[in-house]
Design a protein around this motif. Structure first.
Motif, PDB file in Angstrom:
ATOM      1  N   THR A  48       2.407  -5.821  -1.830  1.00  0.00           N
ATOM      2  CA  THR A  48       1.474  -6.196  -2.891  1.00  0.00           C
ATOM      3  C   THR A  48       0.462  -5.100  -3.214  1.00  0.00           C
ATOM      4  OG1 THR A  48      -0.039  -7.212  -1.291  1.00  0.00           O
ATOM      5  CG2 THR A  48       1.648  -8.644  -2.284  1.00  0.00           C
ATOM      6  N   ALA A  49       0.570  -3.966  -2.551  1.00  0.00           N
ATOM      7  CA  ALA A  49      -0.420  -2.896  -2.744  1.00  0.00           C
ATOM      8  C   ALA A  49      -0.115  -2.075  -3.985  1.00  0.00           C
ATOM      9  CB  ALA A  49      -0.437  -1.993  -1.524  1.00  0.00           C
ATOM     10  N   ASP A  50      -1.179  -1.581  -4.594  1.00  0.00           N
ATOM     11  CA  ASP A  50      -1.028  -0.640  -5.696  1.00  0.00           C
ATOM     12  C   ASP A  50      -1.415   0.747  -5.193  1.00  0.00           C
ATOM     13  OD1 ASP A  50      -3.778  -0.710  -5.470  1.00  0.00           O
ATOM     14  OD2 ASP A  50      -4.104  -1.706  -7.383  1.00  0.00           O
ATOM     15  N   CYS A  51      -1.378   1.729  -6.071  1.00  0.00           N
ATOM     16  CA  CYS A  51      -1.699   3.105  -5.696  1.00  0.00           C
ATOM     17  C   CYS A  51      -3.122   3.222  -5.158  1.00  0.00           C
ATOM     18  CB  CYS A  51      -1.512   4.036  -6.877  1.00  0.00           C
ATOM     19  SG  CYS A  51       0.204   4.226  -7.349  1.00  0.00           S
ATOM     20  N   ALA A  52      -4.037   2.483  -5.746  1.00  0.00           N
ATOM     21  CA  ALA A  52      -5.430   2.548  -5.296  1.00  0.00           C
ATOM     22  C   ALA A  52      -5.545   2.077  -3.848  1.00  0.00           C
ATOM     23  CB  ALA A  52      -6.325   1.718  -6.200  1.00  0.00           C
ATOM     24  N   ILE A  66       4.756  11.956   3.076  1.00  0.00           N
ATOM     25  CA  ILE A  66       3.999  12.554   4.180  1.00  0.00           C
ATOM     26  C   ILE A  66       3.078  13.649   3.650  1.00  0.00           C
ATOM     27  CG2 ILE A  66       4.173  13.931   6.297  1.00  0.00           C
ATOM     28  CD1 ILE A  66       6.814  12.330   6.838  1.00  0.00           C
ATOM     29  N   ARG A  67       3.576  14.463   2.730  1.00  0.00           N
ATOM     30  CA  ARG A  67       2.757  15.522   2.134  1.00  0.00           C
ATOM     31  C   ARG A  67       1.573  14.921   1.386  1.00  0.00           C
ATOM     32  NH1 ARG A  67       6.436  17.670  -0.742  1.00  0.00           N
ATOM     33  NH2 ARG A  67       7.302  18.885   0.947  1.00  0.00           N
ATOM     34  N   GLN A  68       1.817  13.875   0.604  1.00  0.00           N
ATOM     35  CA  GLN A  68       0.741  13.246  -0.153  1.00  0.00           C
ATOM     36  C   GLN A  68      -0.299  12.618   0.781  1.00  0.00           C
ATOM     37  OE1 GLN A  68       0.029  13.242  -3.431  1.00  0.00           O
ATOM     38  NE2 GLN A  68      -1.811  12.064  -2.967  1.00  0.00           N
ATOM     39  N   ILE A  69       0.150  11.919   1.791  1.00  0.00           N
ATOM     40  CA  ILE A  69      -0.768  11.307   2.751  1.00  0.00           C
ATOM     41  C   ILE A  69      -1.557  12.383   3.490  1.00  0.00           C
ATOM     42  CG2 ILE A  69      -0.923   9.915   4.861  1.00  0.00           C
ATOM     43  CD1 ILE A  69       1.550   8.341   3.713  1.00  0.00           C
ATOM     44  N   SER A  70      -0.876  13.479   3.866  1.00  0.00           N
ATOM     45  CA  SER A  70      -1.565  14.588   4.541  1.00  0.00           C
ATOM     46  C   SER A  70      -2.683  15.141   3.681  1.00  0.00           C
ATOM     47  CB  SER A  70      -0.583  15.702   4.875  1.00  0.00           C
ATOM     48  OG  SER A  70       0.364  15.256   5.823  1.00  0.00           O
ATOM     49  N   THR A  71      -2.420  15.291   2.380  1.00  0.00           N
ATOM     50  CA  THR A  71      -3.443  15.760   1.450  1.00  0.00           C
ATOM     51  C   THR A  71      -4.596  14.768   1.409  1.00  0.00           C
ATOM     52  OG1 THR A  71      -1.813  16.942   0.113  1.00  0.00           O
ATOM     53  CG2 THR A  71      -3.895  16.388  -0.958  1.00  0.00           C
ATOM     54  N   GLU A  72      -4.277  13.483   1.324  1.00  0.00           N
ATOM     55  CA  GLU A  72      -5.314  12.446   1.299  1.00  0.00           C
ATOM     56  C   GLU A  72      -6.128  12.427   2.587  1.00  0.00           C
ATOM     57  OE1 GLU A  72      -3.034   8.918   0.442  1.00  0.00           O
ATOM     58  OE2 GLU A  72      -2.487   9.654  -1.540  1.00  0.00           O
ATOM     59  N   TYR A  90       3.959   2.348   7.155  1.00  0.00           N
ATOM     60  CA  TYR A  90       4.908   1.597   6.330  1.00  0.00           C
ATOM     61  C   TYR A  90       5.071   2.258   4.963  1.00  0.00           C
ATOM     62  CZ  TYR A  90       7.967  -2.374   6.118  1.00  0.00           C
ATOM     63  OH  TYR A  90       9.090  -3.144   6.092  1.00  0.00           O
ATOM     64  N   ARG A  91       4.019   2.884   4.485  1.00  0.00           N
ATOM     65  CA  ARG A  91       4.087   3.618   3.215  1.00  0.00           C
ATOM     66  C   ARG A  91       5.160   4.708   3.283  1.00  0.00           C
ATOM     67  NH1 ARG A  91      -1.158   6.852   0.929  1.00  0.00           N
ATOM     68  NH2 ARG A  91      -0.063   8.044  -0.674  1.00  0.00           N
ATOM     69  N   ASP A 132      -6.790   4.270  -0.733  1.00  0.00           N
ATOM     70  CA  ASP A 132      -7.931   3.756   0.020  1.00  0.00           C
ATOM     71  C   ASP A 132      -7.629   3.732   1.512  1.00  0.00           C
ATOM     72  OD1 ASP A 132     -10.578   2.544   0.177  1.00  0.00           O
ATOM     73  OD2 ASP A 132      -9.499   0.713   0.722  1.00  0.00           O
ATOM     74  N   ALA A 133      -6.415   3.373   1.887  1.00  0.00           N
ATOM     75  CA  ALA A 133      -6.043   3.342   3.304  1.00  0.00           C
ATOM     76  C   ALA A 133      -6.134   4.743   3.909  1.00  0.00           C
ATOM     77  CB  ALA A 133      -4.633   2.771   3.468  1.00  0.00           C
ATOM     78  N   SER A 134      -5.605   5.735   3.209  1.00  0.00           N
ATOM     79  CA  SER A 134      -5.676   7.116   3.697  1.00  0.00           C
ATOM     80  C   SER A 134      -7.119   7.583   3.784  1.00  0.00           C
ATOM     81  CB  SER A 134      -4.887   8.053   2.782  1.00  0.00           C
ATOM     82  OG  SER A 134      -3.537   7.679   2.735  1.00  0.00           O
ATOM     83  N   ARG A 135      -7.906   7.238   2.786  1.00  0.00           N
ATOM     84  CA  ARG A 135      -9.314   7.629   2.762  1.00  0.00           C
ATOM     85  C   ARG A 135     -10.067   7.018   3.950  1.00  0.00           C
ATOM     86  NH1 ARG A 135     -12.476   5.570  -2.175  1.00  0.00           N
ATOM     87  NH2 ARG A 135     -12.428   3.773  -0.826  1.00  0.00           N
ATOM     88  N   GLN A 136      -9.770   5.777   4.273  1.00  0.00           N
ATOM     89  CA  GLN A 136     -10.403   5.137   5.427  1.00  0.00           C
ATOM     90  C   GLN A 136     -10.060   5.871   6.721  1.00  0.00           C
ATOM     91  OE1 GLN A 136      -9.457   0.943   5.639  1.00  0.00           O
ATOM     92  NE2 GLN A 136      -9.971   0.642   3.499  1.00  0.00           N
TER      93      GLN A 136
END
Length: 150
Positions: free
Chosen positions: A92-96, A139-145, A47-48, A100-104
């Motif tokens: 309701t999500a913030d950047c953190a 997608i690039r940012q999530i891939s990095t994460e 969804y992001r 955190d979702a990507s990190r999980q």
């Protein structure tokens, strides 16, 4: 990637629809915590990407639902509910929370599954036939994460 085995219930009457929704919610509630967390996080990250251009098309929503049906073994009603829950969480999500979702997912998935996730993200972005730069950037940012090369 974890999957859930499900049952599909359908009826066109209001009572039947309500029963189907209740059954789907009960099924989602009965998933083990690990699988439920994974599905919630997967839908949130997809969804992001869909919201990166500030417009979520019907095609993008349908693609997220299809990914959950095809690759996570949810029924269509369960996938619809999961994407809808992700939509509300994303609002309701913030950047953190996003990071955190990507990190999980990075901690949970091996490299092959993280690459597969990136293909899911690309599929969501392509669903409406218009991949915008903001979606590519997401997608690039999530891939990095996720620890994937860009």
């Amino acid at each position: 990637m974890p999957t859930a085995t499900t049952h599909d219930t359908s009826s066109s009457s209001p009572a039947g629809l309500a029963a189907g929704i209740r059954e789907s919610l009960a099924r989602l509630d009965s998933l083990d915590r690990d699988t439920a967390d994974y599905l919630k996080t997967l839908a949130f990250v997809m969804y992001r990407v869909a919201t990166a251009d500030e417009h979520v098309s019907k095609e993008e929503v349908r693609r997220m639902e299809a990914i959950l049906v095809e690759h996570a073994s949810l029924s269509l009603p369960e996938a619809v509910l999961t994407v809808e829950i992700a939509r509300h969480c994303r609002k309701t999500a913030d950047c953190a929370r996003s990071y955190d979702a990507s990190r999980q997912l990075r901690a949970r998935l091996d490299a092959r599954d993280r690459r597969r996730l990136r293909s899911f993200l690309s599929s969501v972005a392509e669903a409406d036939g218009k991949v915008r730069q903001t979606e590519k950037d997401a997608i690039r940012q999530i891939s990095t994460e996720l620890g994937l090369p860009c």
